[in-house]
Design a protein around this motif. Structure first.
Motif, short mmCIF file in Angstrom:
data_model
loop_
_atom_site.label_atom_id
_atom_site.label_comp_id
_atom_site.label_asym_id
_atom_site.label_seq_id
_atom_site.Cartn_x
_atom_site.Cartn_y
_atom_site.Cartn_z
N ILE C 67 0.82 -1.22 0.00
CA ILE C 67 0.00 0.00 0.00
C ILE C 67 0.85 1.27 0.00
N VAL C 68 2.16 1.12 0.03
CA VAL C 68 3.02 2.31 0.10
C VAL C 68 2.76 3.30 -1.04
N PRO C 69 2.52 2.81 -2.27
CA PRO C 69 2.27 3.80 -3.34
C PRO C 69 0.92 4.50 -3.22
N LEU C 70 0.00 3.98 -2.39
CA LEU C 70 -1.34 4.58 -2.30
C LEU C 70 -1.30 5.84 -1.45
N ARG C 71 -2.16 6.80 -1.84
CA ARG C 71 -2.31 8.00 -1.02
C ARG C 71 -3.19 7.70 0.19
N PRO C 72 -3.13 8.52 1.23
CA PRO C 72 -3.89 8.21 2.45
C PRO C 72 -5.38 8.00 2.17
N ASN C 73 -5.93 8.77 1.23
CA ASN C 73 -7.37 8.65 1.00
C ASN C 73 -7.74 7.46 0.11
N GLN C 74 -6.73 6.65 -0.26
CA GLN C 74 -7.04 5.45 -1.05
C GLN C 74 -6.82 4.18 -0.24
N ARG C 75 -6.46 4.33 1.04
CA ARG C 75 -6.01 3.15 1.77
C ARG C 75 -7.11 2.46 2.55
N ASN C 76 -8.20 3.16 2.80
CA ASN C 76 -9.29 2.62 3.60
C ASN C 76 -8.81 2.15 4.98
N ILE C 77 -8.24 3.12 5.69
CA ILE C 77 -7.72 2.87 7.03
C ILE C 77 -8.41 3.85 7.97
N GLY C 78 -8.70 3.40 9.18
CA GLY C 78 -9.32 4.31 10.16
C GLY C 78 -8.26 4.80 11.12
N MET C 79 -8.37 6.08 11.51
CA MET C 79 -7.35 6.59 12.43
C MET C 79 -7.98 7.46 13.49
N VAL C 80 -7.51 7.29 14.73
CA VAL C 80 -7.96 8.11 15.84
C VAL C 80 -6.75 8.84 16.40
N PHE C 81 -6.89 10.15 16.56
CA PHE C 81 -5.76 10.98 16.98
C PHE C 81 -5.81 11.27 18.47
N GLN C 82 -4.66 11.65 19.00
CA GLN C 82 -4.61 11.95 20.43
C GLN C 82 -5.56 13.08 20.82
N ALA C 83 -5.60 14.14 19.98
CA ALA C 83 -6.39 15.32 20.36
C ALA C 83 -7.75 15.33 19.67
N TYR C 84 -8.39 14.16 19.58
CA TYR C 84 -9.76 14.00 19.03
C TYR C 84 -9.85 14.36 17.55
N ALA C 85 -9.50 15.64 17.22
CA ALA C 85 -9.52 16.05 15.82
C ALA C 85 -10.89 15.88 15.18
N LEU C 86 -11.96 16.05 15.96
CA LEU C 86 -13.29 16.07 15.34
C LEU C 86 -13.42 17.37 14.54
N PHE C 87 -14.22 17.31 13.48
CA PHE C 87 -14.44 18.53 12.69
C PHE C 87 -15.37 19.44 13.48
N PRO C 88 -14.92 20.62 13.87
CA PRO C 88 -15.70 21.43 14.80
C PRO C 88 -16.97 22.01 14.18
N ASN C 89 -16.99 22.06 12.84
CA ASN C 89 -18.15 22.67 12.20
C ASN C 89 -19.25 21.66 11.92
N LEU C 90 -19.01 20.38 12.22
CA LEU C 90 -20.00 19.35 11.94
C LEU C 90 -20.56 18.78 13.24
N THR C 91 -21.82 18.36 13.19
CA THR C 91 -22.42 17.73 14.37
C THR C 91 -21.82 16.35 14.56
N VAL C 92 -22.17 15.74 15.69
CA VAL C 92 -21.70 14.39 15.96
C VAL C 92 -22.10 13.44 14.83
N ALA C 93 -23.36 13.51 14.43
CA ALA C 93 -23.83 12.60 13.37
C ALA C 93 -23.09 12.87 12.06
#
Ligand SMILES: Nc1ncnc2c1ncn2[C@@H]1O[C@H](COP(=O)(O)OP(=O)(O)O)[C@@H](O)[C@H]1O
Ligand SMILES: [Mg+2]
Lengths: 304, 260, 354
Positions: C67-93
């Protein structure tokens, strides 16, 4: 640093020892801001109120809307309209270009060293307004300016023949951009700094392209700031008198120049019309700034 | 792709900003036909009106700064210390000059403080000078107050005051020997910015008929060709110097803070 | 073959080699933790798997495909960051539905999936769906971030110190929930942490990293009881180290100070060589106990009351021993300076690197 150390109980004297002082304390505390409030009242709020109230009064006294209605002449209407147009277009262009430059410096694309000189220069240029700014543009693209002459003599292009004239609406807009763009850079850069790297990465990892991230996350987050900047830049251009006068003399009919002429020589023939003219200007900048304040509060709530 | 776009934006932007600066410099050096010369500058600097108006504006700027500091520092301090609830209102007032165009404020002055009013400040030249200083102080208010208030935020005003009081300091000592030195950088930043704003200010000075640098430049601009460009170069240099000084004091503070 | 295979991964930033020959095959549905001190390269490994950094060398394969040649948005991987990184302009849903929206899953199907995810993390759609991130606590935000990462059914889930920003109670509860959800969904997971208790308590396997190198890979039990390097031994848990000399490698006799111990297992070292050995505090007993054949008279030096456990430093045979004993309300711990007896078994002695 100050005096000899004394025993801590000395501080106790600053506490109210009796209930009577307790009652007086809040009033006494207010004394500290009285000078400021008096100053603001006498030299900021009072004079403004005097003008605003004057706009709704007859010469002999008594309340009226006559003055406001009387503003509705082609000449005054035109002055406001041209002012609004210049302010809005220069604000819009200032926002777009300033945003592009700031984004280039903050979000990569440009090397890191660009950022600091860009901000320093913006600080200088945003304060380089008024009379000297007009001179700089006259010397550059005025009738005998550097670029005008260069284009005419070396390339045979006569700007005037193409209808360009610095002493006109587009000329004023081009000149205003010299302080509008840097102001935009100064206020939007912190907002761009507030875009966290993790948001972009979280969006990417969820499959978003760069464009999708911008459309669905970054721009909505920045939107209040951007609109707020637009309002601030608008107000900034709307109240600019000196640049316009130095550039065009009084040949251009825009609201601040009209007001300037009215204050000097009562060209409208009725002092209360001058008040109404000024009140109209306050109303327009006040709306623009209210938009700015409301939107900024909203984006700050998100980004806490 | 984005990189190229960013470079294009930056270069076009730089061209736009540099050309007028080049233009005015070129123009200011072109007074003598065919060769570059400093004639425009010599004429300007030799003009007694230049010296008078410039001196007058410097004086006004210094007076504005002193008055502004004396007004803003104690107020901002007291609000932080004892009246936190009033802060939003004070802050709102300090931001008003961004909303109310300067021309409107000075219009109010002319009507409110004319010779037939209760406080005929415009009746004497001293009174008008005072009025101009007050007007400039309102123009500087948003920047001055913000700078000082931000400076105070990084201090623990309450603890500092109590510490000084427990050492037996009075209010004067606290303000001038404890608080002021600690917000000196903020105050200086505000002061240089005020200087940059006031030195070439046109609207208020012209409408109050004061012999200031701004109106002088405007009159000269209407009558001469090359000297205005020289004035623009000088004004730009002054603005640059003020901003440079702000950066300098901010950096010096960072160094002393880091070293401490 | 491994589901996710990280092979001979290298990463240098300029002259700084941050990840060195890092290999880690991970089975489908496995929960693997990267454990190590701050700056040892854990995040860098994770970011290479996610695609935010390009490896200087090596391969990352999912189901055998690089998968090294694939870009991050082509890898279908889930990631959770230390500082949440939720999109502040979007609701939970909307946050949870973000990946679905990108993938073109819309309407009822998307809504159902968002509802499911929010149920799994215990923040029901009806109550929390319309809230904005700033209206949630840190723990709730991190749950939403987990749901957001899981909603598009990623092939691999990456968590980069997801609990570090939370307070202690929430941290312990949420780590259990994460493990639960991971088991339920059977998702292959890499969990990065610098907290050994966290790593040991929830992982199938733990990788202890030191300066860009995987020092040891093993089950939490192996890592704790058979540390392969002095670094692992000192980083994971507390222990008392000794220097010992091998007496008889065939039966496993060593000597430390004046003390001869039989480890009950053969050693791969020659007679007369020095080996580092160590004892965990819980392997040493205050007083005698059956099966602890080495009994020493000792003096208590320091007594630290930690609640359910009491940690004592005692001196015996010219050595310093740390020992843990359970708190008993009816028997107060010894005083510093008091004479005590301690006992342990040679079989509990850890030989580092064997
Ligand atoms: N983009 C980068 N550029 C240069 N050095 C980096 C970069 N990212 C990380 N490093 C360095 O790599 C080392 C490992 O970092 P990291 O993987 O974040 O460690 P950990 O997550 O284990 O704390 C650190 O020394 C860090 O300074
Ligand atoms: Mg890390």
């Amino acid at each position: 640093m100050v005096g000899r150390p004394r025993s801590p109980h000395v501080t106790d004297t600053s506490l109210p020892p009796s209930p009577r002082r307790n009652v007086l304390a809040p009033i006494l505390r207010m004394v500290g801001v009285v000078p400021f409030l008096v100053f603001a009242l006498l030299f900021l709020i009072g004079p403004t109120l005097y003008i605003v109230l004057g706009a709704f009064q007859r010469t002999g006294g008594g309340w009226t809307l006559e003055n406001i209605v009387a503003l509705n002449t082609p000449s005054v209407r035109n002055a406001y309209w041209v002012s609004i147009k210049i302010s809005f277009i220069s604000a819009l262009l200032g926002c777009l270009i300033g945003f592009a430059m700031s984004a280039g410096a903050v979000l990569g694309g440009l090397p890191k060293w660009v950022r600091s000189p860009l901000l320093t220069f913006s600080g200088v240029a945003s304060n380089f307004a008024g009379v000297p700014l007009a001179f700089a543009f006259l010397a550059t693209i005025g009738p005998a300016g550097l670029i005008t002459m260069w284009l005419r003599q070396d390339l045979g292009i006569n700007l005037r023949a193409y209808g360009f004239n610095l002493l006109s609406t587009p000329g004023l807009i081009i000149t205003y951009l010299f302080f509008q763009i840097p102001l935009m850079i100064l206020i939007i850069t912190p907002a761009l700094d507030g875009l966290r790297r993790e948001w972009r990465e979280a969006a990417m990892v969820l499959g978003a392209t760069g464009w999708q991230y911008w459309r669905m996350v970054a721009l909505p987050i920045l939107f209040p700031s951007l609109l707020g900047c637009l309002a601030l830049l608008f107000a900034n251009a709307f109240g600019a008198v000196a640049t316009a006068i130095a550039l065009t003399g009084s040949s251009l009919n825009i609201a601040p120049i009209l007001l300037y002429a009215q204050i000097r020589g009562d060209v409208l023939g009725n002092p209360h019309l001058g008040y109404a003219l000024a009140t109209g200007m306050i109303a327009i900048t006040a709306v623009a700034n209210t938009v700015y304040i409301v939107l900024r509060a909203r984006s700050e709530r998100w980004l806490r | 792709m984005t990189r190229i776009l960013a470079w294009v934006a930056l270069i076009l932007g730089m061209l736009y900003f540099i050309l007028p600066l080049v233009g005015m410099t070129e123009f200011s050096l072109s007074m003598r036909r065919g060769v570059y010369s400093l004639d425009a500058y010599t004429t300007i600097l030799g003009d007694p009106r230049f010296r008078q108006t410039f001196g007058y504006s410097v004086l006004m700027a210094v007076a504005t700064i002193i008055f502004g500091v004396l007004l803003v520092v104690p107020t901002a301090y007291w609000v932080r210390l004892r009246l936190p609830w009033i802060r939003p209102y004070i802050e709102f007032i300090t931001l008003l000059p961004l909303v109310i165009p300067a021309i409107v404020i000075v219009f109010g002055y002319i009507r409110l403080y004319n010779t037939s009013s209760w406080l005929p400040l415009t009746g004497s030249s001293m009174g008008t000078n005072l009025l101009l200083v007050f007007g400039y102080a309102t123009l500087a208010l948003p920047y001055m107050y913000r700078a000082v208030d931000t400076g105070l935020r990084t201090l623990d005003v309450g603890t500092l005051t109590e510490a000084a009081q427990s050492l037996g300091a009075g209010w004067g000592t606290i303000l001038f020997r404890v608080i002021l030195p600690n917000v000196l950088v903020a105050v200086l930043s505000g002061a240089f910015l005020t200087f940059a704003i006031v030195i070439g200010e046109f609207t208020m000075a012209a409408l109050l008929d004061r012999p200031a640098f701004g109106p002088f430049m405007q009159i000269l601009g209407a009558n001469r060709a090359y000297e205005p460009a020289a004035l623009a170069v000088i004004a730009f240099a002054i603005t640059w110097a003020c901003m440079g000084l702000i950066q300098l004091v901010t950096r010096l503070q960072k160094h002393t803070r880091a070293g401490a | 073959m491994a589901y996710l295979d990280i092979a001979h991964l290298e990463k240098s930033f300029g002259a700084n080699r941050v990840v060195k020959d890092f290999s880690l095959p991970i089975d489908k549905g496995e929960f693997v933790s990267l454990l190590g001190p701050s700056g040892c390269g854990k995040t860098t490994v994770l970011r290479m798997v996610a695609g935010f950094e390009t490896p200087s060398a090596g391969a990352i394969r999912i189901e055998g495909k690089d998968i090294v040649p694939l870009r991050p948005n082509q890898r279908n991987i889930g990631m959770v960051f230390q500082a949440y990184a939720l999109f502040p302009n979007l609701t939970v849903a909307q946050n949870v539905g973000f990946g679905l929206r990108i993938a073109g899953v819309a309407g009822k199907e998307a809504q159902t999936r968002v509802g499911e995810m929010l149920d799994i993390i215990g923040l029901p759609l009806a109550e929390y769906g319309a809230r904005y991130p700033f209206q949630l606590s840190g723990g709730q935000q991190q749950r939403v971030a987990l749901a957001r990462a899981l909603a598009p059914r990623p092939r691999v889930l990456l968590l980069d110190e997801p609990l570090s920003a939370l307070d202690a109670k929430v941290r312990v509860r949420l780590r259990g929930e994460i493990r639960d959800i991971q088991r339920r969904l059977g998702i292959t997971t890499i969990f990065v942490t610098h907290d050994q208790e966290e790593a040991l308590s929830i992982s199938d396997r733990v990788v202890v990293m030191n300066a860009g190198i995987a020092d040891q890979v093993g089950s939490p039990f192996e890592i704790y009881n058979r540390p392969a390097t002095p670094f692992v031994a000192s980083f994971v848990g507390t222990l008392t180290p000794f220097e010992a000399t091998v007496i008889d490698p065939r039966v496993g006799t060593v000597m430390s100070g004046g003390l001869t111990m039989n480890l009950g297992r053969p050693l791969s070292a020659e007679t007369g060589t020095a080996v580092p050995i160590a004892l965990r505090p819980e392997a040493v007993q205050l007083g005698r106990a059956s099966g602890r054949e080495i009994i020493l008279p000792a003096t208590a030096r320091e007594v630290e009351f930690m609640g359910s456990v009491i940690r004592i430093r005692a001196e015996a045979a010219g050595q310093s021993f740390l020992l843990d004993t359970f708190n008993r309300p009816d028997a107060p711990p010894p005083q510093p300076g008091e004479a005590v007896e301690i006992s342990f078994s040679g079989r509990d002695v850890i030989v580092i690197g064997v």
